[in-house]
Design an enzyme around this catalytic site. Structure first.
Site, PDB file in Angstrom:
ATOM      1  N   PRO A 138       0.792  -1.229   0.000  1.00 19.95           N
ATOM      2  CA  PRO A 138       0.000   0.000   0.000  1.00 19.95           C
ATOM      3  C   PRO A 138       0.824   1.279   0.000  1.00 19.95           C
ATOM      4  O   PRO A 138       1.858   1.373   0.663  1.00 19.95           O
ATOM      5  CB  PRO A 138      -0.821  -0.109   1.296  1.00 19.95           C
ATOM      6  CG  PRO A 138      -0.107  -1.100   2.129  1.00 19.95           C
ATOM      7  CD  PRO A 138       0.544  -2.061   1.175  1.00 19.95           C
ATOM      8  N   ASN A 139       0.322   2.216  -0.772  1.00 17.98           N
ATOM      9  CA  ASN A 139       0.844   3.589  -0.878  1.00 17.98           C
ATOM     10  C   ASN A 139       2.156   3.687  -1.658  1.00 17.98           C
ATOM     11  O   ASN A 139       2.628   4.792  -1.920  1.00 17.98           O
ATOM     12  CB  ASN A 139       1.008   4.234   0.519  1.00 17.98           C
ATOM     13  CG  ASN A 139      -0.311   4.280   1.264  1.00 17.98           C
ATOM     14  OD1 ASN A 139      -1.289   4.758   0.720  1.00 17.98           O
ATOM     15  ND2 ASN A 139      -0.353   3.746   2.464  1.00 17.98           N
ATOM     16  N   ARG A 167       4.840  10.945  -2.480  1.00 14.75           N
ATOM     17  CA  ARG A 167       4.503  10.647  -1.094  1.00 14.75           C
ATOM     18  C   ARG A 167       5.703  10.942  -0.183  1.00 14.75           C
ATOM     19  O   ARG A 167       6.764  10.332  -0.357  1.00 14.75           O
ATOM     20  CB  ARG A 167       4.163   9.165  -1.039  1.00 14.75           C
ATOM     21  CG  ARG A 167       3.964   8.629   0.332  1.00 14.75           C
ATOM     22  CD  ARG A 167       3.985   7.114   0.322  1.00 14.75           C
ATOM     23  NE  ARG A 167       3.746   6.656   1.659  1.00 14.75           N
ATOM     24  CZ  ARG A 167       4.079   5.461   2.109  1.00 14.75           C
ATOM     25  NH1 ARG A 167       4.661   4.588   1.313  1.00 14.75           N
ATOM     26  NH2 ARG A 167       3.825   5.136   3.349  1.00 14.75           N
ATOM     27  N   TYR A 194      10.838   9.113   1.447  1.00 12.25           N
ATOM     28  CA  TYR A 194      10.860   8.071   0.414  1.00 12.25           C
ATOM     29  C   TYR A 194      11.515   8.499  -0.902  1.00 12.25           C
ATOM     30  O   TYR A 194      11.586   7.693  -1.838  1.00 12.25           O
ATOM     31  CB  TYR A 194       9.426   7.569   0.154  1.00 12.25           C
ATOM     32  CG  TYR A 194       8.786   6.969   1.391  1.00 12.25           C
ATOM     33  CD1 TYR A 194       9.298   5.803   1.954  1.00 12.25           C
ATOM     34  CD2 TYR A 194       7.697   7.583   2.014  1.00 12.25           C
ATOM     35  CE1 TYR A 194       8.737   5.263   3.098  1.00 12.25           C
ATOM     36  CE2 TYR A 194       7.123   7.048   3.153  1.00 12.25           C
ATOM     37  CZ  TYR A 194       7.645   5.883   3.706  1.00 12.25           C
ATOM     38  OH  TYR A 194       7.096   5.347   4.834  1.00 12.25           O
ATOM     39  N   ASN A 226       8.130  -5.252  -0.741  1.00 11.52           N
ATOM     40  CA  ASN A 226       7.971  -4.151   0.211  1.00 11.52           C
ATOM     41  C   ASN A 226       6.491  -4.118   0.588  1.00 11.52           C
ATOM     42  O   ASN A 226       5.658  -3.652  -0.189  1.00 11.52           O
ATOM     43  CB  ASN A 226       8.389  -2.822  -0.418  1.00 11.52           C
ATOM     44  CG  ASN A 226       8.335  -1.685   0.600  1.00 11.52           C
ATOM     45  OD1 ASN A 226       7.730  -1.835   1.674  1.00 11.52           O
ATOM     46  ND2 ASN A 226       8.946  -0.566   0.285  1.00 11.52           N
ATOM     47  N   GLU A 259      12.424  -9.198   2.123  1.00  8.74           N
ATOM     48  CA  GLU A 259      11.667  -8.036   2.601  1.00  8.74           C
ATOM     49  C   GLU A 259      12.509  -6.779   2.389  1.00  8.74           C
ATOM     50  O   GLU A 259      13.689  -6.753   2.767  1.00  8.74           O
ATOM     51  CB  GLU A 259      11.357  -8.216   4.094  1.00  8.74           C
ATOM     52  CG  GLU A 259      10.619  -7.050   4.713  1.00  8.74           C
ATOM     53  CD  GLU A 259      10.403  -7.248   6.225  1.00  8.74           C
ATOM     54  OE1 GLU A 259      10.558  -8.385   6.731  1.00  8.74           O
ATOM     55  OE2 GLU A 259      10.104  -6.233   6.893  1.00  8.74           O
ATOM     56  N   HIS A 295      12.655  -2.389   2.572  1.00 10.93           N
ATOM     57  CA  HIS A 295      12.089  -1.093   2.952  1.00 10.93           C
ATOM     58  C   HIS A 295      12.993   0.014   2.457  1.00 10.93           C
ATOM     59  O   HIS A 295      14.229  -0.084   2.565  1.00 10.93           O
ATOM     60  CB  HIS A 295      11.936  -0.986   4.472  1.00 10.93           C
ATOM     61  CG  HIS A 295      11.022  -2.035   5.011  1.00 10.93           C
ATOM     62  ND1 HIS A 295       9.654  -1.965   4.840  1.00 10.93           N
ATOM     63  CD2 HIS A 295      11.278  -3.198   5.651  1.00 10.93           C
ATOM     64  CE1 HIS A 295       9.117  -3.044   5.370  1.00 10.93           C
ATOM     65  NE2 HIS A 295      10.079  -3.814   5.869  1.00 10.93           N
ATOM     66  N   ARG A 321      12.692   4.934  12.932  1.00 16.39           N
ATOM     67  CA  ARG A 321      11.460   5.723  12.850  1.00 16.39           C
ATOM     68  C   ARG A 321      10.561   5.432  14.060  1.00 16.39           C
ATOM     69  O   ARG A 321      11.036   4.990  15.080  1.00 16.39           O
ATOM     70  CB  ARG A 321      10.775   5.434  11.514  1.00 16.39           C
ATOM     71  CG  ARG A 321      11.646   5.831  10.314  1.00 16.39           C
ATOM     72  CD  ARG A 321      10.962   5.573   8.996  1.00 16.39           C
ATOM     73  NE  ARG A 321       9.749   6.378   8.859  1.00 16.39           N
ATOM     74  CZ  ARG A 321       8.816   6.172   7.920  1.00 16.39           C
ATOM     75  NH1 ARG A 321       8.972   5.209   7.033  1.00 16.39           N
ATOM     76  NH2 ARG A 321       7.747   6.946   7.866  1.00 16.39           N
TER      77      ARG A 321
HETATM   78  C1  DQA Z   1       8.078   1.271   4.125  1.00 13.96           C
HETATM   79  C2  DQA Z   1       8.098   1.482   5.643  1.00 13.96           C
HETATM   80  C3  DQA Z   1       6.714   1.277   6.238  1.00 13.96           C
HETATM   81  O1  DQA Z   1       6.770   1.502   7.641  1.00 13.96           O
HETATM   82  C4  DQA Z   1       5.744   2.249   5.631  1.00 13.96           C
HETATM   83  O2  DQA Z   1       4.446   2.027   6.145  1.00 13.96           O
HETATM   84  C5  DQA Z   1       5.741   2.220   4.144  1.00 13.96           C
HETATM   85  C6  DQA Z   1       7.021   2.129   3.447  1.00 13.96           C
HETATM   86  C7  DQA Z   1       9.440   1.605   3.489  1.00 13.96           C
HETATM   87  O3  DQA Z   1       9.646   1.190   2.347  1.00 13.96           O
HETATM   88  O4  DQA Z   1      10.268   2.307   4.082  1.00 13.96           O
HETATM   89  O5  DQA Z   1       4.709   2.334   3.503  1.00 13.96           O
HETATM   90  O6  DQA Z   1       7.807  -0.100   3.863  1.00 13.96           O
END
Ligand code: DQA
Length: 144
Positions: free
Chosen positions: A9-10, A17, A22, A76, A100, A102, A109
């Protein structure tokens, strides 16, 4: 060989964003970067890209990975990282190893981001290197 790039998501909003966290590159930029990296390796690897904001769609994609001939998944999971036992179970239910990824260093964070529900089911975790996190995941697989 097929490798999947799976984003939760997102992450479709990368580039717009919270660019301070990011960065300014889009998801298309990430896909192009990985395609370049793969083609530069000279290996016969196809990158299958999928993004969804829905937990169920991500689970369905993981279930279908075997049928699609996918050997590894670079994933991710966005915020589902911190909440989704269903995604952990989906990863455990299939044979394709998952890396995984990020973009941000989730451990530097908010506290709620320190816990991952999926790391324990993954081959490895890469976090905190911006878009390079994805590139490092591909490199790890190319070196296998
Ligand atoms: C994320 C880190 C997550 O905590 C966050 O909710 C994201 C992006 C990252 O790529 O740093 O949506 O997965």
């Amino acid at each position: 060989m097929k490798i999947a790039l799976l984003n939760g998501p997102n992450l479709n909003l990368l580039g717009q964003r919270e660019p301070g966290i990011y960065g300014s590159e889009t998801l298309k930029d990430v896909e192009n970067l990985l395609r370049e990296k793969i083609s530069g390796s000279g290996m016969n690897i196809e990158l299958v890209c999928y993004q969804s904001n829905s937990e169920g769609d991500l689970i369905d994609f993981i279930h279908q990975s075997k049928g699609l001939g996918i050997e590894y998944i670079i994933f991710n999971p966005g915020a589902y990282t911190h909440t989704s036992i269903a995604l952990q179970d989906a990863i455990r239910a299939v044979t394709s190893p998952v890396i995984e990824v990020h973009i941000s260093n989730v451990h530097a964070r908010e506290e709620f981001r320190h816990r991952s529900m999926i790391s324990c089911a993954c081959l490895g975790v890469i976090a905190g290197f911006g878009m390079d996190s994805y590139r490092l995941a591909v490199e790890a697989l190319l070196n296998k």
